[in-house]
Scaffold this motif. Structure first.
Motif, PDB file in Angstrom:
ATOM      1  N   LYS A  28       0.912  -0.886  -0.132  1.00 43.83           N
ATOM      2  CA  LYS A  28       0.112   0.100   0.299  1.00 43.83           C
ATOM      3  C   LYS A  28       0.507   1.313   0.108  1.00 43.83           C
ATOM      4  CE  LYS A  28      -3.978  -1.989   1.327  1.00 43.83           C
ATOM      5  NZ  LYS A  28      -4.877  -1.844   3.757  1.00 43.83           N
ATOM      6  N   GLU A  29       2.018   1.020   1.081  1.00 44.05           N
ATOM      7  CA  GLU A  29       2.935   2.674   0.823  1.00 44.05           C
ATOM      8  C   GLU A  29       3.662   2.949  -0.526  1.00 44.05           C
ATOM      9  OE1 GLU A  29       4.184   1.977   5.174  1.00 44.05           O
ATOM     10  OE2 GLU A  29       5.979   1.299   4.072  1.00 44.05           O
ATOM     11  N   TYR A  30       3.657   1.482  -1.305  1.00 42.48           N
ATOM     12  CA  TYR A  30       4.110   1.627  -2.643  1.00 42.48           C
ATOM     13  C   TYR A  30       3.308   1.808  -2.922  1.00 42.48           C
ATOM     14  CZ  TYR A  30       5.711   0.284  -7.268  1.00 42.48           C
ATOM     15  OH  TYR A  30       6.389   0.479  -8.732  1.00 42.48           O
ATOM     16  N   ILE A  31       2.141   2.016  -3.488  1.00 39.28           N
ATOM     17  CA  ILE A  31       1.692   3.051  -4.492  1.00 39.28           C
ATOM     18  C   ILE A  31       1.281   3.825  -4.114  1.00 39.28           C
ATOM     19  CG2 ILE A  31      -1.386   2.532  -4.865  1.00 39.28           C
ATOM     20  CD1 ILE A  31      -1.507  -1.008  -4.026  1.00 39.28           C
ATOM     21  N   ALA A  32       1.112   4.467  -3.407  1.00 35.74           N
ATOM     22  CA  ALA A  32       1.215   5.398  -2.860  1.00 35.74           C
ATOM     23  C   ALA A  32       2.164   6.272  -3.166  1.00 35.74           C
ATOM     24  CB  ALA A  32       0.184   5.692  -0.797  1.00 35.74           C
ATOM     25  N   ILE A  33       3.014   6.394  -2.906  1.00 33.45           N
ATOM     26  CA  ILE A  33       3.807   6.687  -2.919  1.00 33.45           C
ATOM     27  C   ILE A  33       4.698   7.345  -4.901  1.00 33.45           C
ATOM     28  CG2 ILE A  33       6.991   6.369  -3.391  1.00 33.45           C
ATOM     29  CD1 ILE A  33       7.098   5.180  -0.190  1.00 33.45           C
ATOM     30  N   GLU A  34       4.285   5.650  -5.887  1.00 34.31           N
ATOM     31  CA  GLU A  34       4.104   5.877  -6.824  1.00 34.31           C
ATOM     32  C   GLU A  34       2.946   6.525  -7.465  1.00 34.31           C
ATOM     33  OE1 GLU A  34       7.321   4.915  -8.663  1.00 34.31           O
ATOM     34  OE2 GLU A  34       7.982   4.583  -7.010  1.00 34.31           O
ATOM     35  N   LYS A  35       2.281   6.885  -7.497  1.00 31.64           N
ATOM     36  CA  LYS A  35       0.765   7.646  -7.183  1.00 31.64           C
ATOM     37  C   LYS A  35      -0.152   6.164  -8.086  1.00 31.64           C
ATOM     38  CE  LYS A  35       1.828  12.383  -6.196  1.00 31.64           C
ATOM     39  NZ  LYS A  35       2.942  11.181  -4.974  1.00 31.64           N
ATOM     40  N   LEU A  36       0.261   4.838  -8.004  1.00 25.65           N
ATOM     41  CA  LEU A  36      -0.449   4.305  -9.019  1.00 25.65           C
ATOM     42  C   LEU A  36      -1.746   4.267  -8.984  1.00 25.65           C
ATOM     43  CD1 LEU A  36       1.871   1.764  -8.322  1.00 25.65           C
ATOM     44  CD2 LEU A  36       2.013   2.798 -10.498  1.00 25.65           C
ATOM     45  N   PRO A  37      -2.444   3.782 -10.321  1.00 26.09           N
ATOM     46  CA  PRO A  37      -3.921   3.610 -10.220  1.00 26.09           C
ATOM     47  C   PRO A  37      -4.620   3.137  -9.562  1.00 26.09           C
ATOM     48  CG  PRO A  37      -3.203   3.969 -12.028  1.00 26.09           C
ATOM     49  CD  PRO A  37      -1.464   4.126 -11.307  1.00 26.09           C
ATOM     50  N   LEU A  38      -3.985   2.165  -8.424  1.00 23.13           N
ATOM     51  CA  LEU A  38      -4.112   0.714  -8.078  1.00 23.13           C
ATOM     52  C   LEU A  38      -5.059   0.481  -6.808  1.00 23.13           C
ATOM     53  CD1 LEU A  38      -0.773  -0.483  -8.891  1.00 23.13           C
ATOM     54  CD2 LEU A  38      -3.079  -0.862 -10.437  1.00 23.13           C
ATOM     55  N   ASN A  39      -5.618   0.351  -6.297  1.00 23.53           N
ATOM     56  CA  ASN A  39      -6.124  -0.436  -5.233  1.00 23.53           C
ATOM     57  C   ASN A  39      -6.653  -1.320  -4.262  1.00 23.53           C
ATOM     58  OD1 ASN A  39      -8.713  -0.542  -6.233  1.00 23.53           O
ATOM     59  ND2 ASN A  39      -9.502   1.187  -5.644  1.00 23.53           N
ATOM     60  N   ILE A  40      -6.168  -2.041  -5.093  1.00 24.90           N
ATOM     61  CA  ILE A  40      -6.780  -4.093  -4.290  1.00 24.90           C
ATOM     62  C   ILE A  40      -5.059  -4.717  -3.978  1.00 24.90           C
ATOM     63  CG2 ILE A  40      -7.543  -5.874  -5.584  1.00 24.90           C
ATOM     64  CD1 ILE A  40      -8.898  -5.046  -7.879  1.00 24.90           C
ATOM     65  N   THR A  41      -5.034  -4.525  -3.059  1.00 26.93           N
ATOM     66  CA  THR A  41      -3.883  -5.577  -1.795  1.00 26.93           C
ATOM     67  C   THR A  41      -5.285  -6.300  -1.115  1.00 26.93           C
ATOM     68  OG1 THR A  41      -3.541  -4.324  -0.565  1.00 26.93           O
ATOM     69  CG2 THR A  41      -2.880  -3.669  -2.191  1.00 26.93           C
ATOM     70  N   GLY A  42      -4.379  -7.333  -0.802  1.00 26.38           N
ATOM     71  CA  GLY A  42      -4.696  -8.257  -0.014  1.00 26.38           C
ATOM     72  C   GLY A  42      -3.746  -9.024   0.993  1.00 26.38           C
ATOM     73  N   PHE A  43      -3.557  -9.873   1.815  1.00 26.76           N
ATOM     74  CA  PHE A  43      -3.238 -11.373   2.712  1.00 26.76           C
ATOM     75  C   PHE A  43      -4.313 -12.565   2.283  1.00 26.76           C
ATOM     76  CE2 PHE A  43      -4.572  -9.536   6.630  1.00 26.76           C
ATOM     77  CZ  PHE A  43      -4.109 -10.319   7.374  1.00 26.76           C
ATOM     78  N   GLU A  44      -3.581 -13.160   1.946  1.00 18.83           N
ATOM     79  CA  GLU A  44      -4.757 -14.912   2.720  1.00 18.83           C
ATOM     80  C   GLU A  44      -3.315 -15.541   3.581  1.00 18.83           C
ATOM     81  OE1 GLU A  44      -5.875 -16.118  -1.164  1.00 18.83           O
ATOM     82  OE2 GLU A  44      -7.077 -14.612  -1.509  1.00 18.83           O
ATOM     83  N   ILE A  45      -4.350 -16.222   4.080  1.00 15.04           N
ATOM     84  CA  ILE A  45      -3.296 -17.439   4.696  1.00 15.04           C
ATOM     85  C   ILE A  45      -4.127 -18.543   4.773  1.00 15.04           C
ATOM     86  CG2 ILE A  45      -3.094 -18.923   7.129  1.00 15.04           C
ATOM     87  CD1 ILE A  45      -3.801 -15.594   8.862  1.00 15.04           C
ATOM     88  N   GLN A  46      -3.119 -19.379   4.263  1.00 16.37           N
ATOM     89  CA  GLN A  46      -3.212 -20.720   3.123  1.00 16.37           C
ATOM     90  C   GLN A  46      -3.294 -22.300   3.545  1.00 16.37           C
ATOM     91  OE1 GLN A  46      -3.768 -20.397  -0.008  1.00 16.37           O
ATOM     92  NE2 GLN A  46      -3.309 -18.151   0.432  1.00 16.37           N
ATOM     93  N   SER A  47      -3.062 -21.821   5.213  1.00 15.79           N
ATOM     94  CA  SER A  47      -2.258 -22.858   6.527  1.00 15.79           C
ATOM     95  C   SER A  47      -1.904 -21.891   7.452  1.00 15.79           C
ATOM     96  CB  SER A  47      -1.831 -23.849   6.077  1.00 15.79           C
ATOM     97  OG  SER A  47      -0.113 -24.352   5.088  1.00 15.79           O
ATOM     98  N   GLU A  48      -1.184 -23.346   8.211  1.00 17.76           N
ATOM     99  CA  GLU A  48      -0.497 -22.128   9.859  1.00 17.76           C
ATOM    100  C   GLU A  48       0.751 -22.468   8.781  1.00 17.76           C
ATOM    101  OE1 GLU A  48       0.415 -25.151  12.884  1.00 17.76           O
ATOM    102  OE2 GLU A  48      -1.614 -25.455  13.088  1.00 17.76           O
ATOM    103  N   MET A  49       1.007 -23.093   7.990  1.00 19.25           N
ATOM    104  CA  MET A  49       2.632 -22.470   7.736  1.00 19.25           C
ATOM    105  C   MET A  49       3.159 -21.748   6.567  1.00 19.25           C
ATOM    106  SD  MET A  49       4.430 -23.880  10.252  1.00 19.25           S
ATOM    107  CE  MET A  49       5.779 -24.189   9.605  1.00 19.25           C
ATOM    108  N   GLN A  50       1.757 -21.133   6.171  1.00 16.97           N
ATOM    109  CA  GLN A  50       1.934 -20.635   4.544  1.00 16.97           C
ATOM    110  C   GLN A  50       0.951 -19.833   4.594  1.00 16.97           C
ATOM    111  OE1 GLN A  50       1.007 -22.809   0.968  1.00 16.97           O
ATOM    112  NE2 GLN A  50       1.966 -21.785   0.067  1.00 16.97           N
ATOM    113  N   ALA A  51       1.186 -18.248   4.010  1.00 19.25           N
ATOM    114  CA  ALA A  51       0.458 -16.791   3.346  1.00 19.25           C
ATOM    115  C   ALA A  51       0.807 -16.304   2.297  1.00 19.25           C
ATOM    116  CB  ALA A  51       0.428 -16.307   5.143  1.00 19.25           C
ATOM    117  N   ILE A  52      -0.349 -15.664   2.127  1.00 19.99           N
ATOM    118  CA  ILE A  52       0.576 -14.650   0.791  1.00 19.99           C
ATOM    119  C   ILE A  52       0.043 -13.239   0.999  1.00 19.99           C
ATOM    120  CG2 ILE A  52       0.672 -17.016  -1.093  1.00 19.99           C
ATOM    121  CD1 ILE A  52      -1.899 -15.847  -2.076  1.00 19.99           C
ATOM    122  N   ALA A  53       0.969 -12.362   0.233  1.00 17.29           N
ATOM    123  CA  ALA A  53       0.524 -10.795   0.552  1.00 17.29           C
ATOM    124  C   ALA A  53       0.056 -10.880  -1.430  1.00 17.29           C
ATOM    125  CB  ALA A  53       1.536 -10.051   0.543  1.00 17.29           C
ATOM    126  N   PHE A  54      -0.563  -9.641  -1.370  1.00 17.74           N
ATOM    127  CA  PHE A  54      -0.619 -10.305  -3.317  1.00 17.74           C
ATOM    128  C   PHE A  54      -1.434  -8.201  -3.497  1.00 17.74           C
ATOM    129  CE2 PHE A  54      -5.248 -10.876  -1.777  1.00 17.74           C
ATOM    130  CZ  PHE A  54      -5.743  -9.936  -1.791  1.00 17.74           C
TER     131      PHE A  54
END
Length: 79
Positions: A28-54
């Motif tokens: 989100k900080e990168y989007i703000a600094i670069e003034k990108l027209p993007l607003n969809i970010t998130g994170f998902e927990i896949q399992s106890e030992m794996q997660a993603i950010a997107f």
């Protein structure tokens, strides 16, 4: 209409959920600094030992974001 691409960062281990959650803040900080027209970010927990950010980008922004932030993988985004 341009395609939307979901750029994904993978995190593994017992702290993966917290790491992915924190990484989203930086996306989100990168989007703000670069003034990108993007607003969809998130994170998902896949399992106890794996997660993603997107972040969802368009074709026009994909190369810039990919080269700067080096995601682990990407996939077409449909929502």
């Amino acid at each position: 209409m341009s395609r939307k691409i979901k750029l994904i960062w993978d995190f593994r281990g017992p702290a993966s959920a917290k790491t992915a959650e924190h990484h989203e803040i930086h996306l989100k900080e990168y989007i703000a600094i670069e003034k990108l027209p993007l607003n969809i970010t998130g994170f998902e927990i896949q399992s106890e030992m794996q997660a993603i950010a997107f972040m969802v980008v368009t074709d026009e922004n994909m190369i810039q974001v990919r080269d700067a932030l080096k995601p682990h993988r990407g996939e077409l985004y449909t929502a």
